[in-house]
Design an enzyme around this catalytic site. Structure first.
Site, PDB file in Angstrom:
ATOM      1  CE1 TYR A  42       5.000  -5.247 -11.325  1.00  0.00           C
ATOM      2  CE2 TYR A  42       4.212  -5.243  -9.057  1.00  0.00           C
ATOM      3  CZ  TYR A  42       3.957  -5.140 -10.410  1.00  0.00           C
ATOM      4  OH  TYR A  42       2.686  -4.924 -10.849  1.00  0.00           O
ATOM      5  CB  CYS A  61      -0.916   0.029   1.224  1.00  0.00           C
ATOM      6  SG  CYS A  61      -2.111  -1.318   1.287  1.00  0.00           S
ATOM      7  CG  ASN A  98       3.071  -0.748   2.681  1.00  0.00           C
ATOM      8  OD1 ASN A  98       2.492  -1.709   2.178  1.00  0.00           O
ATOM      9  ND2 ASN A  98       4.279  -0.371   2.308  1.00  0.00           N
ATOM     10  N   GLY A  99       1.744  -3.153   4.836  1.00  0.00           N
ATOM     11  CA  GLY A  99       2.389  -4.359   5.306  1.00  0.00           C
ATOM     12  C   GLY A  99       1.383  -5.417   5.683  1.00  0.00           C
ATOM     13  N   GLY A 110      -1.183   0.932  -4.922  1.00  0.00           N
ATOM     14  CA  GLY A 110      -2.516   0.444  -4.594  1.00  0.00           C
ATOM     15  C   GLY A 110      -3.573   1.112  -5.437  1.00  0.00           C
TER      16      GLY A 110
END
Length: 502
Positions: A257, A2, A101-102, A28
């Protein structure tokens, strides 16, 4: 994966937070949200959709205040729900909002503890709401009506003790300030910077440095593993290491990526690391097949372009753009289900026939995860008239599930999990398949930062850096999060199962 951002400023932050989210949109595409604070009042807007669709002029006018946080969501579990759009809010104590985020690997256990011991109700299946309530409970347990930076750091220390997994967090405490912190292993990225205007300093926290660059903030540095940064309302900044044994083991997939190439993560340029990935891959090709017959190198847009260009330079082979990308189709890797990913490939890419016809083509991608996209792209190349189609991956074979916030949790979805490279080559329909070596990938990233002794590369080597991921946990994740079973994904059910086993 995210994107998060937080700003404490001397002017309204709504437009800056909006711009930050547009820059972080690649992290996201499912949902977006912004919450701002003016005085003791919070103003929140969040919904499913892209940033440009979630926020209209009327919403922006309502987002008043000189501090706020923001989030773009990528559903790790692969399902879309507006109830799980962030930031999340809890009213006690003080009124706290949080964006994360995670992925927490002990989320089910924490949810049970929060209900039984802390008497807190979790209303969604999101581990971010769990993390928020852990942080809120630890602040509340201090029993204070007013806060200072030491209190905030104590709460973060408790979060580190209780929470396992990967987390980069921004949280706003109504009327007090914004805090950003990172898990003790530094798995997910987060950084902070400053912007001086009219002799006043504004501060920003974000997932990637590119968000700071775009808004004119100067990068100060990354938040260290286990560290917390608290920006008090009015613009005073405090930092403290809040974990006992922190170590830097960043997610290697960020460099492969996830991150934008123009970002700097843990003092390493993502762009330069991808150049080195291409160089290492070319060296491997020359080592194992010095008499190759590659006529042209063609990247699969967009992430692999940097590696493909350097690979072509080292091989002394032509580099060509053979695929045209439809910019209005999202990243297929983060599509919520396998069927949706399959449908999106041909909508997303179209081959330029003259770059393929009669040629031995080397296609370069950042990685091969499920293999379906790679197989369809190889078919596109053959249909465009390619003589032979070779395929190179800038990353090693993805054989194991990721549990720290990337949507590849079930091993049966991974094309490489039970196959040799020759079998994968046949599966995707390539005439020759070349994978990056793991050590070469590590060297491509750590070359500019010798402090990086290790990485979270579990999807390649099955070494989970938190050390708390059991086979039983992986089986539960596979059951809950595989494409076939995603509609059944329910953290509440997991908690019931845990309760029944104790």
């Amino acid at each position: 994966m995210c994107g998060i951002a937080g700003i404490v400023s001397h002017q309204n932050v709504n437009e800056d937070l909006y711009e930050a989210l547009t820059v972080l949109q690649h992290r996201g595409q499912d949902a977006a949200g912004i919450v701002t604070c003016k005085g003791s009042h919070l103003h929140l807007r969040k919904a499913n959709g892209l940033v440009r669709d979630v926020f209209r002029t009327s919403h922006m006018l309502e987002l008043k205040g000189h501090m706020g946080i923001a989030h773009v969501r990528y559903p790790t579990a692969g399902c879309s729900s507006s109830a799980e759009a962030q930031p999340f809010y809890v009213n006690s104590p003080f009124g706290i909002t949080l964006a994360h985020n995670g992925n927490l690997t002990n989320a089910a256990i924490l949810k049970k503890e929060l209900f039984i011991e802390d008497q807190r109700h979790i209303n969604t299946n999101s581990d971010s709401e769990i993390l928020l309530n852990v942080f809120a409970h630890e602040l509340q347990s201090l029993g204070k009506l007013t806060l200072n930076e030491k209190d905030v750091f104590k709460a973060v220390e408790a979060v580190h003790r209780r929470c396992e997994g990967a987390y980069a967090v921004v949280a706003m405490i109504t009327g007090f300030g914004v805090v950003g912190f990172r898990d003790p292993n530094g798995i997910r990225p987060i950084c902070f910077g400053e912007r001086k205007t009219d002799k006043k300093t504004n501060y920003m926290i974000a997932s990637e440095s590119v968000a700071l660059d775009t808004l004119g903030f100067k990068l100060i540095r990354d938040i260290a593993p286990g560290e917390a940064v608290f920006i008090k309302k009015g613009g005073t900044i405090y930092t403290k290491q809040c974990a006992k044994n922190p170590r830097l083991t960043p997610c290697i997939f960020e460099y492969v990526y996830l991150a934008r190439p123009d970002s700097i993560i843990d003092d390493v340029s993502v762009y330069k690391s991808r150049l080195r990935m291409g160089e290492k891959l070319a060296e491997k090709i020359l080592r194992i097949n010095p008499d190759h017959d590659i006529d042209v190198v063609i990247p699969i847009p967009d992430t692999s372009r940097t590696s493909a260009l350097q690979l072509a330079n080292v091989l002394d082979v032509k580099y060509r753009e053979g695929f045209i990308k439809n910019r209005y189709i999202g990243r297929t890797f983060i599509m919520p289900g396998q069927l949706e990913r399959k449908k999106s490939v041909r909508r997303k890419l179209n081959a330029i026939e003259l770059e393929f016809k009669g040629k031995n083509v080397l296609l370069v991608d950042d990685s091969i995860v499920r293999g379906t996209t790679s197989g369809q792209i190889i078919k596109l190349a053959r249909e465009a008239g390619a003589n032979k189609v070779y395929f190179a991956s800038a990353a090693p074979p993805v054989r194991y599930p990721n549990v720290y916030g990337i949507d590849m949790p079930a091993v049966e979805e991974l094309v490489a999990h039970d196959k040799t490279e020759k079998e994968i080559e046949k599966e995707i329909g390539a005439d020759w398949l070349i994978y990056q070596d793991l050590n070469d990938l590590f060297e491509s990233v750590r070359k500019r930062n010798p402090e990086m002794k290790d990485f979270d590369a579990a999807c390649f080597n099955r070494k989970y850096v938190t050390g708390t991921v059991s086979d039983e946990y992986l089986q539960k994740q596979a059951s809950n999060r595989s494409d076939k079973k995603k509609p059944k994904n329910d953290l509440n059910q997991t908690v019931i199962e845990l309760h029944n086993t104790h």
